[in-house]
Design a protein around this motif. Structure first.
Motif, PDB file in Angstrom:
ATOM      1  N   SER A 149       0.868  -1.192   0.000  1.00 34.46           N
ATOM      2  CA  SER A 149       0.000   0.000   0.000  1.00 34.46           C
ATOM      3  C   SER A 149       0.893   1.227   0.000  1.00 34.46           C
ATOM      4  O   SER A 149       2.091   1.143   0.300  1.00 34.46           O
ATOM      5  CB  SER A 149      -0.938   0.016   1.216  1.00 34.46           C
ATOM      6  OG  SER A 149      -0.209   0.170   2.421  1.00 34.46           O
ATOM      7  N   ILE A 204       1.299   4.750   1.829  1.00 36.72           N
ATOM      8  CA  ILE A 204       0.850   5.404   3.060  1.00 36.72           C
ATOM      9  C   ILE A 204       0.850   6.915   2.868  1.00 36.72           C
ATOM     10  O   ILE A 204       1.903   7.520   2.615  1.00 36.72           O
ATOM     11  CB  ILE A 204       1.773   5.033   4.231  1.00 36.72           C
ATOM     12  CG1 ILE A 204       1.882   3.509   4.362  1.00 36.72           C
ATOM     13  CG2 ILE A 204       1.261   5.642   5.532  1.00 36.72           C
ATOM     14  CD1 ILE A 204       2.945   3.052   5.352  1.00 36.72           C
ATOM     15  N   LYS A 263      -5.756   1.662   7.972  1.00 34.51           N
ATOM     16  CA  LYS A 263      -5.411   1.037   6.688  1.00 34.51           C
ATOM     17  C   LYS A 263      -6.343   1.485   5.566  1.00 34.51           C
ATOM     18  O   LYS A 263      -5.928   1.554   4.395  1.00 34.51           O
ATOM     19  CB  LYS A 263      -5.451  -0.490   6.828  1.00 34.51           C
ATOM     20  CG  LYS A 263      -4.787  -1.254   5.684  1.00 34.51           C
ATOM     21  CD  LYS A 263      -3.297  -1.017   5.617  1.00 34.51           C
ATOM     22  CE  LYS A 263      -2.624  -1.813   4.499  1.00 34.51           C
ATOM     23  NZ  LYS A 263      -2.541  -3.254   4.754  1.00 34.51           N
ATOM     24  N   HIS A 277      -5.014   4.026   3.188  1.00 34.27           N
ATOM     25  CA  HIS A 277      -3.868   3.743   2.327  1.00 34.27           C
ATOM     26  C   HIS A 277      -4.266   3.668   0.852  1.00 34.27           C
ATOM     27  O   HIS A 277      -5.344   3.170   0.506  1.00 34.27           O
ATOM     28  CB  HIS A 277      -3.216   2.426   2.737  1.00 34.27           C
ATOM     29  CG  HIS A 277      -2.494   2.501   4.039  1.00 34.27           C
ATOM     30  ND1 HIS A 277      -1.486   1.619   4.384  1.00 34.27           N
ATOM     31  CD2 HIS A 277      -2.609   3.357   5.090  1.00 34.27           C
ATOM     32  CE1 HIS A 277      -1.029   1.921   5.588  1.00 34.27           C
ATOM     33  NE2 HIS A 277      -1.701   2.969   6.039  1.00 34.27           N
ATOM     34  N   SER A 302       4.264  -1.983   2.659  1.00 30.98           N
ATOM     35  CA  SER A 302       3.653  -0.651   2.604  1.00 30.98           C
ATOM     36  C   SER A 302       4.742   0.406   2.755  1.00 30.98           C
ATOM     37  O   SER A 302       5.685   0.238   3.537  1.00 30.98           O
ATOM     38  CB  SER A 302       2.623  -0.496   3.720  1.00 30.98           C
ATOM     39  OG  SER A 302       1.567  -1.424   3.550  1.00 30.98           O
TER      40      SER A 302
END
Length: 430
Positions: A82, A84, A374, A377, A395
């Motif tokens: 992901s 951030i 989350k 994200h 991530s």
């Protein structure tokens, strides 16, 4: 006679210059900053990067809905688990963080709206005067960096490209217009790649708002609507991928999103109307954070104590003690007091709440919350001759995208950048 002749020559040159600027590449607001319109010999030898922003594209959409073209793109390239975002996880600050490699506290675009003490003016994404004013934007975005090395750039929308940052725009750019279809944006990107090597942009940015629009309207948990929007967008991206491949150019495509999306219940909206006090302070509302700016600094403690007494599903902080930031916020434009809603709550005006109730909108989508959530994200996918195949990274913060793109294009990385190439080195070929 000679004086009149010289005056005529000056007037003639001014008119010709105006015509060339109006009909050629992006006009420069600051005439003293040179705009690159032809690639240097060194730039011609560099590869190409298309940076695509899919606004509001949450990290789990691909795995959930399996869009065919994006899924193939990822399999043939690299991905991070992901991307951030920075706090607050809003559109403008995070796009500009991706563009500069700097946290909002450092590049200055703190939120979609914020107060600037030096200018004594509120920046707002809905105010064209502030959006196009390059003096609000600090740091050196990718297109400005590339321009300084003699590299032609282009943009079909990206935060900051409409502003005269350090006196320049991308060589080719458009003012934002949401009515422009995705297909028009793709067609123009291909036209840019079909230009002569001297004038062909090596950095192109594209922006698509589909997932953000759908997520806000229906909420990210409305599987039917999210899937419908995603598959339509995926088809457009597939067309872009195929046509880029057909050019035969060494094009690297980097796909990002500025933030994710969380479902919001209308029952957990906090009205800001009871917190407004125009006599004592100015308050900027960004949904997940209220910036409080006292008219008189000597009243700060008094205002803080008054707001503390009103706490209900929110907490009042001195700025230095405010949670969710990556580092202790130091930019004075935050103001000395911040108000943060409790988990699951969101600030809104009475007028907005009543409008939602009238439209029977019980749930919808929002973002801006702590990056620790989350659902906030976004995504980072990449594919191209400079990108590893099958690489999957953990991530990663969005500040690190900038030095990776600089590495691909052979651009210098400014010393004040917060991002580090080491975090995304695994995406790149040796």
């Amino acid at each position: 006679m000679m004086k009149h002749l010289n005056l005529f020559k000056l007037l003639y040159l001014f008119v010709i210059s105006f015509i060339l600027v109006s009909c050629g590449p992006a006009s420069n607001t600051n005439r003293f900053a040179p705009l690159t319109t032809v690639n240097t010999a060194e730039s011609i030898e560099k590869p190409y990067v298309i940076l695509i922003s899919l606004d509001g594209f949450r990290h789990d959409y691909v795995n959930t809905y399996n869009p065919p073209y994006l899924s193939s793109f990822i399999e043939e390239g690299s991905q991070a688990a992901s991307l951030i975002p920075s706090f607050p996880t809003k559109t403008f600050p995070n796009h500009y963080t991706i563009a500069t490699g700097m946290y909002p506290d450092n590049h200055g675009l703190l939120a979609n709206s914020y107060y600037d003490y030096d200018k004594k003016k509120t920046y707002s994404i809905g105010n064209r005067e502030t959006v196009v004013d390059g003096s609000f934007y600090k740091g050196t975005p990718l297109w400005v960096n590339a321009n300084s090395t003699g590299m032609v750039t282009a943009s079909y929308f990206f935060v900051g490209t409409e502003a005269d940052i350090q006196g320049v725009h991308p060589t080719y750019y458009y003012n934002y217009d949401g009515k422009v279809t995705n297909q028009e944006r793709v067609d123009q990107a291909i036209k840019w790649l079909e230009m002569t090597e001297e004038t062909r942009p090596h950095l192109i940015t594209l922006y698509f708002s589909d997932m953000d629009d759908t997520g806000h309207r229906y909420g990210p948990n409305n599987k039917e609507k999210i899937k419908e929007a995603l598959l339509k967008l995926d088809s457009t991206l597939g067309d872009l991928f195929d046509r880029v491949d057909s050019t035969g150019l060494p094009v690297n495509i980097v796909i990002v999103s500025d933030h994710g999306m969380a479902e919001q219940s209308i029952e957990k909206l906090i009205t800001t109307d009871t917190l407004v006090n125009d006599v004592l302070y100015n308050m900027i509302d960004n949904g997940v954070i209220l910036n409080v700016h006292p008219h008189n600094n000597e009243e700060t403690d008094n205002i803080f104590n008054q707001l503390k007494q009103l706490e209900s599903n929110f907490t009042v902080y001195k700025t230095k003690d405010t949670p969710h930031f990556e580092n202790v916020p130091k930019n004075k434009n935050w103001g000395p007091i911040q108000v943060i809603p409790d988990d699951g709550y969101y600030f809104s005006s009475n007028k907005s709440i009543e409008r939602r109730k009238a439209g029977n909108q019980e749930v919808f989508g929002v973002h801006g919350y702590t990056p620790a959530l989350k659902d906030m994200h976004g995504i980072l996918y990449a594919k191209g001759p400079a990108i590893n195949v099958g690489s999957s990274l953990p991530s990663v913060k969005n500040i690190h995208v900038y030095p990776m793109i600089c590495e691909i294009l052979g651009l210098p990385v400014p010393t004040n950048v917060d991002g580090k190439l080491s975090y995304l080195k695994g995406m790149l070929q040796e």
